[in-house]
Design a protein around this motif. Structure first.
Motif, mmCIF file in Angstrom:
data_model
loop_
_atom_site.group_PDB
_atom_site.id
_atom_site.type_symbol
_atom_site.label_atom_id
_atom_site.label_comp_id
_atom_site.label_asym_id
_atom_site.label_seq_id
_atom_site.Cartn_x
_atom_site.Cartn_y
_atom_site.Cartn_z
ATOM 1 N N ALA A 20 0.841 -1.198 0.000
ATOM 2 C CA ALA A 20 0.000 0.000 0.000
ATOM 3 C C ALA A 20 0.879 1.253 0.000
ATOM 4 C CB ALA A 20 -0.915 -0.002 1.207
ATOM 5 N N ILE A 21 0.512 2.220 -0.853
ATOM 6 C CA ILE A 21 1.234 3.495 -0.959
ATOM 7 C C ILE A 21 0.346 4.582 -0.355
ATOM 8 C CG2 ILE A 21 2.211 5.182 -2.551
ATOM 9 C CD1 ILE A 21 2.569 2.841 -4.551
ATOM 10 N N PRO A 22 0.774 5.230 0.731
ATOM 11 C CA PRO A 22 -0.063 6.260 1.357
ATOM 12 C C PRO A 22 -0.276 7.457 0.426
ATOM 13 C CG PRO A 22 1.676 5.534 2.849
ATOM 14 C CD PRO A 22 2.008 4.978 1.496
ATOM 15 N N VAL A 23 -1.522 7.919 0.364
ATOM 16 C CA VAL A 23 -1.878 9.119 -0.391
ATOM 17 C C VAL A 23 -2.162 10.227 0.614
ATOM 18 C CG1 VAL A 23 -3.598 10.163 -1.920
ATOM 19 C CG2 VAL A 23 -2.753 7.842 -2.371
ATOM 20 N N THR A 24 -1.394 11.305 0.543
ATOM 21 C CA THR A 24 -1.504 12.372 1.550
ATOM 22 C C THR A 24 -2.406 13.521 1.122
ATOM 23 O OG1 THR A 24 0.518 13.379 0.669
ATOM 24 C CG2 THR A 24 0.761 11.855 2.526
ATOM 25 N N VAL A 25 -2.635 13.643 -0.197
ATOM 26 C CA VAL A 25 -3.553 14.654 -0.730
ATOM 27 C C VAL A 25 -4.313 14.020 -1.885
ATOM 28 C CG1 VAL A 25 -3.791 16.912 -1.848
ATOM 29 C CG2 VAL A 25 -2.019 16.572 -0.111
ATOM 30 N N LEU A 26 -5.622 14.302 -1.969
ATOM 31 C CA LEU A 26 -6.428 13.849 -3.090
ATOM 32 C C LEU A 26 -7.386 14.983 -3.437
ATOM 33 C CD1 LEU A 26 -6.755 11.387 -4.911
ATOM 34 C CD2 LEU A 26 -8.521 10.544 -3.376
ATOM 35 N N THR A 27 -7.299 15.451 -4.669
ATOM 36 C CA THR A 27 -8.010 16.667 -5.054
ATOM 37 C C THR A 27 -9.423 16.382 -5.556
ATOM 38 O OG1 THR A 27 -7.238 16.620 -7.353
ATOM 39 C CG2 THR A 27 -5.829 17.739 -5.725
ATOM 40 N N ASN A 28 -10.228 17.425 -5.522
ATOM 41 C CA ASN A 28 -11.549 17.390 -6.143
ATOM 42 C C ASN A 28 -11.388 17.813 -7.597
ATOM 43 O OD1 ASN A 28 -12.186 18.296 -3.059
ATOM 44 N ND2 ASN A 28 -13.801 16.989 -3.882
ATOM 45 N N ALA A 29 -11.323 16.831 -8.489
ATOM 46 C CA ALA A 29 -11.046 17.122 -9.891
ATOM 47 C C ALA A 29 -11.475 15.941 -10.747
ATOM 48 C CB ALA A 29 -9.554 17.409 -10.094
ATOM 49 N N ALA A 30 -11.417 16.128 -12.058
ATOM 50 C CA ALA A 30 -11.702 15.054 -13.004
ATOM 51 C C ALA A 30 -10.577 15.012 -14.045
ATOM 52 C CB ALA A 30 -13.051 15.281 -13.681
ATOM 53 N N PRO A 31 -9.597 14.133 -13.870
ATOM 54 C CA PRO A 31 -9.499 13.131 -12.810
ATOM 55 C C PRO A 31 -8.886 13.724 -11.540
ATOM 56 C CG PRO A 31 -7.652 12.897 -14.302
ATOM 57 C CD PRO A 31 -8.518 13.990 -14.877
ATOM 58 N N PRO A 32 -9.127 13.077 -10.379
ATOM 59 C CA PRO A 32 -8.486 13.531 -9.148
ATOM 60 C C PRO A 32 -6.977 13.316 -9.202
ATOM 61 C CG PRO A 32 -9.675 11.478 -8.782
ATOM 62 C CD PRO A 32 -10.017 11.926 -10.156
ATOM 63 N N VAL A 33 -6.244 14.240 -8.576
ATOM 64 C CA VAL A 33 -4.790 14.155 -8.512
ATOM 65 C C VAL A 33 -4.397 13.698 -7.113
ATOM 66 C CG1 VAL A 33 -2.613 15.399 -8.748
ATOM 67 C CG2 VAL A 33 -4.572 15.998 -10.201
ATOM 68 N N ALA A 34 -3.601 12.634 -7.054
ATOM 69 C CA ALA A 34 -3.143 12.082 -5.783
ATOM 70 C C ALA A 34 -1.691 12.485 -5.547
ATOM 71 C CB ALA A 34 -3.263 10.561 -5.788
ATOM 72 N N GLU A 74 -7.104 8.090 -13.395
ATOM 73 C CA GLU A 74 -7.804 8.222 -14.670
ATOM 74 C C GLU A 74 -9.195 7.571 -14.612
ATOM 75 O OE1 GLU A 74 -7.135 7.057 -19.394
ATOM 76 O OE2 GLU A 74 -5.729 6.353 -17.869
ATOM 77 N N GLY A 75 -10.161 8.244 -15.223
ATOM 78 C CA GLY A 75 -11.499 7.688 -15.319
ATOM 79 C C GLY A 75 -12.417 8.018 -14.166
ATOM 80 N N HIS A 76 -11.930 8.785 -13.195
ATOM 81 C CA HIS A 76 -12.746 9.123 -12.032
ATOM 82 C C HIS A 76 -13.005 10.629 -11.976
ATOM 83 C CE1 HIS A 76 -12.734 5.108 -10.305
ATOM 84 N NE2 HIS A 76 -11.470 5.021 -10.692
ATOM 85 N N ASP A 77 -14.096 11.001 -11.326
ATOM 86 C CA ASP A 77 -14.504 12.395 -11.220
ATOM 87 C C ASP A 77 -14.932 12.668 -9.784
ATOM 88 O OD1 ASP A 77 -15.743 14.879 -11.290
ATOM 89 O OD2 ASP A 77 -16.871 14.480 -13.127
ATOM 90 N N THR A 78 -14.170 13.488 -9.078
ATOM 91 C CA THR A 78 -14.475 13.820 -7.682
ATOM 92 C C THR A 78 -14.744 15.311 -7.516
ATOM 93 O OG1 THR A 78 -12.116 14.079 -7.151
ATOM 94 C CG2 THR A 78 -13.074 11.887 -6.821
ATOM 95 N N THR A 79 -15.231 15.947 -8.580
ATOM 96 C CA THR A 79 -15.428 17.395 -8.528
ATOM 97 C C THR A 79 -16.535 17.812 -7.563
ATOM 98 O OG1 THR A 79 -16.857 17.231 -10.485
ATOM 99 C CG2 THR A 79 -14.546 17.821 -10.842
ATOM 100 N N SER A 80 -17.499 16.948 -7.299
ATOM 101 C CA SER A 80 -18.598 17.300 -6.403
ATOM 102 C C SER A 80 -18.118 17.288 -4.956
ATOM 103 C CB SER A 80 -19.764 16.320 -6.561
ATOM 104 O OG SER A 80 -20.724 16.522 -5.539
ATOM 105 N N THR A 81 -18.069 18.466 -4.331
ATOM 106 C CA THR A 81 -17.651 18.525 -2.927
ATOM 107 C C THR A 81 -18.777 18.112 -1.984
ATOM 108 O OG1 THR A 81 -18.181 20.887 -2.899
ATOM 109 C CG2 THR A 81 -15.881 20.268 -3.304
ATOM 110 N N THR A 82 -19.964 17.909 -2.527
ATOM 111 C CA THR A 82 -21.059 17.339 -1.725
ATOM 112 C C THR A 82 -20.845 15.847 -1.553
ATOM 113 O OG1 THR A 82 -22.600 19.007 -2.534
ATOM 114 C CG2 THR A 82 -23.545 17.021 -1.569
ATOM 115 N N GLN A 83 -20.592 15.160 -2.657
ATOM 116 C CA GLN A 83 -20.343 13.723 -2.606
ATOM 117 C C GLN A 83 -18.934 13.411 -2.124
ATOM 118 O OE1 GLN A 83 -20.899 11.717 -6.367
ATOM 119 N NE2 GLN A 83 -20.636 9.681 -5.474
ATOM 120 N N PHE A 84 -17.989 14.310 -2.442
ATOM 121 C CA PHE A 84 -16.581 14.096 -2.086
ATOM 122 C C PHE A 84 -16.089 15.321 -1.301
ATOM 123 C CE2 PHE A 84 -17.433 12.004 -6.177
ATOM 124 C CZ PHE A 84 -17.076 10.688 -5.880
ATOM 125 N N PRO A 85 -16.391 15.416 -0.007
ATOM 126 C CA PRO A 85 -16.006 16.595 0.783
ATOM 127 C C PRO A 85 -14.492 16.835 0.730
ATOM 128 C CG PRO A 85 -17.564 15.238 1.999
ATOM 129 C CD PRO A 85 -17.157 14.440 0.801
#
Length: 217
Positions: A20-34, A74-85
């Protein structure tokens, strides 16, 4: 418009994973940036994602735009801060290292995915038809019959996955060059069926742990 046949599709299961590789930041974007320091991942690597966002947790993802400390899911969309705070999606990823083809697939069938409803009436409705509102959807299940062949490498892999009781990434390579990735719980019954004049078969049941992701190439 187009229509496709699955004839010639190749099914494979993740056999081994990296640490497992720890992810310290994950953005609200399409695609999200880790952000993961010196992660060592390269473009097209396939990952299983663990995230504080339920909409992303346990989903497969492909690496794109990889740099030393960042990569895209790639292929994911986390732009909604309601669904993805914002700020709550961090977790980890682990890379699929090796695959085993699941060959000799016969009689595939799917179940689940049907819309569920909550039904009710108000007292003042009297004898009027009941009301309905859509809720969630039933779990998706893929049921596969495999021609019984103890010499195939998938026997040991599927037995181990069944015993572990944890999801495995499943890859479906379609004849048109596209890919579908699932993360599924594996149920494997290696006792062959016995039907007169019928091919002996074993049974594989794949129950989705999270929504699939699809890539055009």
């Amino acid at each position: 418009m187009s229509a496709s046949l699955p004839n010639g599709a190749v099914l494979s299961i993740a056999t081994t994973y990296g640490a497992a590789i720890p992810v310290t930041v994950l953005t609200n974007a399409a695609p999200p940036v880790a952000t993961a320091t010196a992660h060592g991942l390269t473009n097209l690597d396939i990952l299983e994602v663990t995230s504080g966002w339920l909409g992303l947790d346990q989903r497969p993802a492909r690496v794109a735009g990889s740099t030393t400390n960042n990569f895209n899911l790639e292929g994911h969309d986390t732009t909604s801060t309601t669904q993805f705070p914002a700020g709550t999606g961090i977790g980890s990823v682990r890379k699929v290292l090796t695959w085993t083809q699941i060959s000799q697939v016969m009689d595939p069938a799917t179940s689940g995915g049907d819309q569920r409803f909550v039904n009710w009436n108000y007292l003042e409705d009297g004898n009027a038809p009941e009301r309905a509102k859509p809720t969630n959807k039933a779990a998706k299940v893929l049921i596969l019959k495999l021609a019984d062949d103890p010499a195939q490498a998938w026997n040991a892999v599927l037995k181990a996955a069944d015993a572990a009781g944890t999801p495995r990434i499943i890859r479906l390579a379609l004849p048109n060059g596209s890919f579908i990735y699932y993360n599924s719980y594996v149920g494997f019954d290696d006792e062959p069926s016995l039907g007169f004049n019928n091919i002996m078969q074993v049974s594989l049941t794949l129950t989705s742990a999270a929504r699939f992701v699809r890539y055009a190439s």
